[in-house]
Write an enzyme that holds these catalytic residues in place. Sequence first.
Site, PDB file in Angstrom:
ATOM      1  N   GLU A  79       0.824  -1.209   0.000  1.00  0.00           N
ATOM      2  CA  GLU A  79       0.000   0.000   0.000  1.00  0.00           C
ATOM      3  C   GLU A  79       0.861   1.263   0.000  1.00  0.00           C
ATOM      4  OE1 GLU A  79      -3.067  -0.033  -0.566  1.00  0.00           O
ATOM      5  OE2 GLU A  79      -3.644  -2.100  -0.109  1.00  0.00           O
ATOM      6  N   ARG A  89     -17.814  -0.695   5.261  1.00  0.00           N
ATOM      7  CA  ARG A  89     -18.765  -1.387   4.384  1.00  0.00           C
ATOM      8  C   ARG A  89     -19.574  -2.400   5.194  1.00  0.00           C
ATOM      9  NH1 ARG A  89     -17.418  -6.308   2.177  1.00  0.00           N
ATOM     10  NH2 ARG A  89     -15.356  -6.041   3.046  1.00  0.00           N
ATOM     11  N   CYS A 142      -8.180  -2.022   7.859  1.00  0.00           N
ATOM     12  CA  CYS A 142      -6.792  -2.048   7.386  1.00  0.00           C
ATOM     13  C   CYS A 142      -6.264  -0.637   7.121  1.00  0.00           C
ATOM     14  CB  CYS A 142      -6.661  -2.912   6.139  1.00  0.00           C
ATOM     15  SG  CYS A 142      -6.802  -4.668   6.517  1.00  0.00           S
ATOM     16  N   HIS A 166      -1.401  -5.735   1.741  1.00  0.00           N
ATOM     17  CA  HIS A 166      -2.623  -6.549   1.629  1.00  0.00           C
ATOM     18  C   HIS A 166      -2.301  -7.841   0.880  1.00  0.00           C
ATOM     19  CE1 HIS A 166      -5.910  -3.406   2.465  1.00  0.00           C
ATOM     20  NE2 HIS A 166      -6.290  -4.487   3.126  1.00  0.00           N
TER      21      HIS A 166
HETATM   22  N1  PCA Z   1      -8.635  -6.942   6.077  1.00  0.00           N
HETATM   23  C1  PCA Z   1      -9.557  -5.867   6.368  1.00  0.00           C
HETATM   24  C2  PCA Z   1      -9.480  -5.661   7.855  1.00  0.00           C
HETATM   25  C3  PCA Z   1      -8.814  -6.885   8.399  1.00  0.00           C
HETATM   26  C4  PCA Z   1      -8.238  -7.566   7.227  1.00  0.00           C
HETATM   27  O1  PCA Z   1      -7.498  -8.563   7.253  1.00  0.00           O
HETATM   28  C5  PCA Z   1      -9.341  -4.618   5.513  1.00  0.00           C
HETATM   29  O2  PCA Z   1      -8.825  -4.742   4.387  1.00  0.00           O
HETATM   30  O3  PCA Z   1      -9.697  -3.520   5.928  1.00  0.00           O
END
Ligand code: PCA
Length: 214
Positions: A79, A89, A142, A166
């Site tokens: 990111e 959401r 996240c 991610h």
């Molecule tokens: N993904 C979520 C929150 C926890 C996770 O593993 C996100 O992308 O916000």
Amino acid sequence: MKRILVTGFEPFGGEAINPSLEVLKLLPKKIKDFEVITQQLPVVFGKSLEVLYAAIEKEKPDAVLCVGQAGGRKEITVERVGINVDDARIPDNEDNQPIDEKIFEDGENAYFAKLPIKAMVEAMKRQDIPAMVSNSAGTYVCNHLMYGLLYYINKNNRNLQGGFVHIPFITEQVKDKENVPAMELEDIAKGLELAIGAMAELKEDIKVTGGTIY
Ligand code: PCA
């Protein structure tokens, strides 16, 4: 030896597992000149940051890499930026569902990752691990965690390296889903090891494009 704190999230959104937590178990104890420390975090606005800050204060790491699941993505995505907004959401694991709320009133609108994001992506791609830069971490827990980490770094500890990665679903999570991409957990672990290796080697990023039109 330097220390890196790597965090993963508990399951959320009806999933039985969260690959970001599973992958922590596969990471080596040492990567290049980093000793690896791991920490589980709750998928809860506010609380996730409290647990993260407590771990930083206790372990005093030189670098922090937070990891979360982004179901539907095909690649490991590093990111670029965290933004100062919560817009959920779905409710978090304690039923909070903030809509268009600032994370910190006295924070900037956004903070960029303090990571060599392009070098991390290149290190993975060179070993055939699908990876790319992402220009949005979303507006759920996240992004909340990434923004909160970078807020902390900017306010308290400018020497700390930090950011967010991610990862896709793993194969066993998509058995009953149609046309949803996934990666093998072992490949995600290899990718993170390569990305952390790039963090250990570089403070300055390399100059390659990570732009996308969408
Ligand atoms: N993904 C979520 C929150 C926890 C996770 O593993 C996100 O992308 O916000």
